[in-house]
Design an enzyme around this catalytic site. Structure first.
Site, mmCIF file in Angstrom:
data_model
loop_
_atom_site.group_PDB
_atom_site.id
_atom_site.type_symbol
_atom_site.label_atom_id
_atom_site.label_comp_id
_atom_site.label_asym_id
_atom_site.label_seq_id
_atom_site.Cartn_x
_atom_site.Cartn_y
_atom_site.Cartn_z
ATOM 1 N N TYR A 142 -3.798 3.040 -0.310
ATOM 2 C CA TYR A 142 -5.232 2.752 -0.258
ATOM 3 C C TYR A 142 -5.854 3.197 1.062
ATOM 4 O O TYR A 142 -7.026 3.541 1.119
ATOM 5 C CB TYR A 142 -5.481 1.242 -0.407
ATOM 6 C CG TYR A 142 -5.650 0.769 -1.816
ATOM 7 C CD1 TYR A 142 -4.590 0.793 -2.708
ATOM 8 C CD2 TYR A 142 -6.877 0.269 -2.250
ATOM 9 C CE1 TYR A 142 -4.747 0.333 -4.004
ATOM 10 C CE2 TYR A 142 -7.035 -0.193 -3.546
ATOM 11 C CZ TYR A 142 -5.966 -0.156 -4.412
ATOM 12 O OH TYR A 142 -6.133 -0.612 -5.688
ATOM 13 N N LYS A 192 9.616 0.598 -5.305
ATOM 14 C CA LYS A 192 10.162 1.766 -6.016
ATOM 15 C C LYS A 192 11.155 2.437 -5.078
ATOM 16 O O LYS A 192 11.057 3.627 -4.753
ATOM 17 C CB LYS A 192 8.999 2.692 -6.435
ATOM 18 C CG LYS A 192 9.393 3.825 -7.359
ATOM 19 C CD LYS A 192 9.725 3.394 -8.779
ATOM 20 C CE LYS A 192 10.199 4.590 -9.600
ATOM 21 N NZ LYS A 192 10.721 4.207 -10.926
ATOM 22 N N ASP A 224 8.619 -0.298 -12.197
ATOM 23 C CA ASP A 224 8.553 0.009 -13.635
ATOM 24 C C ASP A 224 9.240 -1.096 -14.432
ATOM 25 O O ASP A 224 8.726 -1.573 -15.449
ATOM 26 C CB ASP A 224 9.143 1.399 -13.938
ATOM 27 C CG ASP A 224 10.494 1.653 -13.285
ATOM 28 O OD1 ASP A 224 10.932 0.845 -12.441
ATOM 29 O OD2 ASP A 224 11.131 2.676 -13.635
ATOM 30 N N ASP A 248 -2.038 -4.065 -7.283
ATOM 31 C CA ASP A 248 -3.289 -3.857 -8.017
ATOM 32 C C ASP A 248 -2.980 -3.774 -9.509
ATOM 33 O O ASP A 248 -3.623 -4.432 -10.339
ATOM 34 C CB ASP A 248 -3.952 -2.563 -7.525
ATOM 35 C CG ASP A 248 -5.253 -2.276 -8.247
ATOM 36 O OD1 ASP A 248 -6.030 -3.216 -8.440
ATOM 37 O OD2 ASP A 248 -5.473 -1.108 -8.626
ATOM 38 N N ASP A 252 -3.381 -6.976 -12.622
ATOM 39 C CA ASP A 252 -4.195 -6.825 -13.835
ATOM 40 C C ASP A 252 -3.337 -7.071 -15.078
ATOM 41 O O ASP A 252 -3.772 -7.717 -16.035
ATOM 42 C CB ASP A 252 -4.804 -5.415 -13.926
ATOM 43 C CG ASP A 252 -6.226 -5.361 -13.383
ATOM 44 O OD1 ASP A 252 -6.542 -6.180 -12.500
ATOM 45 O OD2 ASP A 252 -7.014 -4.506 -13.846
HETATM 46 C C1 IPM Z 1 -9.024 -5.169 -7.195
HETATM 47 C C2 IPM Z 1 -9.884 -4.002 -7.577
HETATM 48 C C3 IPM Z 1 -10.145 -3.161 -6.328
HETATM 49 C C4 IPM Z 1 -8.810 -2.650 -5.835
HETATM 50 C C5 IPM Z 1 -11.144 -2.013 -6.495
HETATM 51 C C6 IPM Z 1 -12.441 -2.475 -7.110
HETATM 52 C C7 IPM Z 1 -11.392 -1.302 -5.193
HETATM 53 O O1 IPM Z 1 -9.288 -3.266 -8.577
HETATM 54 O O2 IPM Z 1 -9.462 -5.982 -6.343
HETATM 55 O O3 IPM Z 1 -7.940 -5.296 -7.741
HETATM 56 O O4 IPM Z 1 -8.345 -1.590 -6.291
HETATM 57 O O5 IPM Z 1 -8.217 -3.287 -4.971
HETATM 58 MG MG MG Z 2 -7.548 -4.158 -9.376
#
Ligand code: IPM
Ligand code: MG
Length: 360
Positions: A142, A192, A224, A248, A252
């Site tokens: 990042y 990884k 993975d 990240d 999710d």
């Molecule tokens: C998160 C989001 C952010 C990230 C984006 C919106 C920059 O996906 O907070 O997980 O990638 O960190």
């Molecule tokens: Mg995210």
């Protein structure tokens, strides 16, 4: 009476609607426990760009830096999609994380017993899942340099740099071991290391730090495999520690275990005083102004603030219990609607939770 100054960064889209409800709950908590929460609003994201031509104005950063904690709604709107990358609303998030040194992102993925049928996975797979993902938040690909899009060998060439200093790995590892120690003493570090040098350093460093936490059982897993194991048998995990990009993606994925993004809070901590709290969902601009978005993730983020910034663990539990009671009593926002339950709007959900904070 104790006073806490909270920087209130509602952001874009439905950010204001969800933070309004969290503020309501904190005010009720203030009444109940004689705490004075003082809210200082500031602009972030697209709305800040509209006014100041930057998604993260200096003024907002100053308000955040002077506060005891930051409560954030969400940033982003389709109408900013064509802005250059350096002024897009998402940049404000990365910027504030870096500026406040919020290197430790805690993302719990909890499956509420009342809601197990909402998960796209089978109830017997997800029920009882309670995972804390600890994502490193200010390093990795990042923020690594060099980065860019250049011309190389006569064609366009895009690149980013996945990199970590040992000190960055050490400090997040210490947080993860401490969090694991306060839970079920099981930590899984995800990397990884079979392919990436940066991950080899990650694994070596985490293993080294583990010698200081012999009461915590450490395992290492490739990313993975971890993404597969999260779906196959999520209950095997207690605390997961991982880097920025893997975290990240895995967070999710883990959010879907609980059925709705609208339920999950997060805390971003530093080694200094300030921390930031936000729902893990986005700004959902299509739902803006309709009074239908789920405020629970933001209310639970405010609860995390009480625990991690102000050490008010009991009051944190009070809010979590009020949320669970509201769900148990059969109230749902539309994202978690279930047959036989009453679907309520954003503000009503906030009010119902406030009632239960006050009266149990
Ligand atoms: C998160 C989001 C952010 C990230 C984006 C919106 C920059 O996906 O907070 O997980 O990638 O960190
Ligand atoms: Mg995210």
């Amino acid at each position: 009476m104790t006073t806490y100054n909270i920087a209130l960064l509602a952001g874009d889209g439905t950010g204001k609607e969800v933070t309004d409800e969290a503020v309501k709950v904190l005010k009720v908590i203030g009444e109940k426990y004689s705490i004075d929460f003082n809210f200082e609003p500031a602009l972030i994201g697209g709305c800040a760009y509209d006014k100041f031509n930057t998604p993260l104005p200096e003024e907002t950063l100053n308000i955040a830096k002077k506060s005891d904690a930051v409560l954030l709604g969400a940033v982003g709107d389709w109408k900013y999609d064509n802005l250059p990358p350096e002024v897009r609303p998402e940049r404000a998030l990365l910027g504030i994380r870096k500026e406040l040194n919020l290197f430790a992102n805690l993302r719990p993925a909890t499956v509420y017993p009342e809601l197990t049928e909402l998960s796209p996975l089978k109830e017997n797979v997800v029920s009882g899942t309670d995972i804390m993902i600890i994502r490193e938040l200010t390093g990795d690909v990042y923020f690594g340099t060099p980065k860019g899009i250049d011309i190389k060998n006569g064609e366009k060439f895009g690149y980013n740099n996945m990199c970590y200093y040992e000190s960055e790995i050490k400090r997040i590892a210490h947080i993860a071991f401490k969090v694991a120690r306060a839970r079920n003493k099981k930590l899984c570090s995800v990397d990884k290391a079979n392919v990436l040098d940066v991950s080899r350093l990650w694994r070596e460093t985490v293993n080294e730090i583990s010698k200081e936490y012999l009461d915590v059982e450490l395992s290492n897993m490739y990313v993975d495999n971890a993404s597969m194991q999260l779906i196959r048998n999520p209950r095997q995990f207690d605390v997961i520690l991982t880097g920025n990009i893997f975290g990240d993606i895995l967070s999710d994925e883990a959010s879907m275990l609980s059925g709705s993004l609208g339920l999950l809070p997060s805390a971003s901590l530093s080694d200094g005083k300030i921390a930031m709290y936000e729902p893990i969902h986005g700004s959902a601009p299509d739902l803006k102004g309709k009074n239908i978005v789920n405020p629970i993730a933001t209310i639970l983020s405010a609860a995390m603030m009480l625990k991690y910034s102000f050490n008010l663990d009991n009051i944190h539990d009070d809010i979590v219990n009020a949320v669970r009671k509201t769900l148990k009593d059969g109230y749902r926002t539309q994202d978690i609607a279930q047959s036989g339950m009453e679907t309520v709007g954003t503000d009503k959900m906030g009010n119902l939770i406030c009632d239960r904070v006050l009266h149990g």
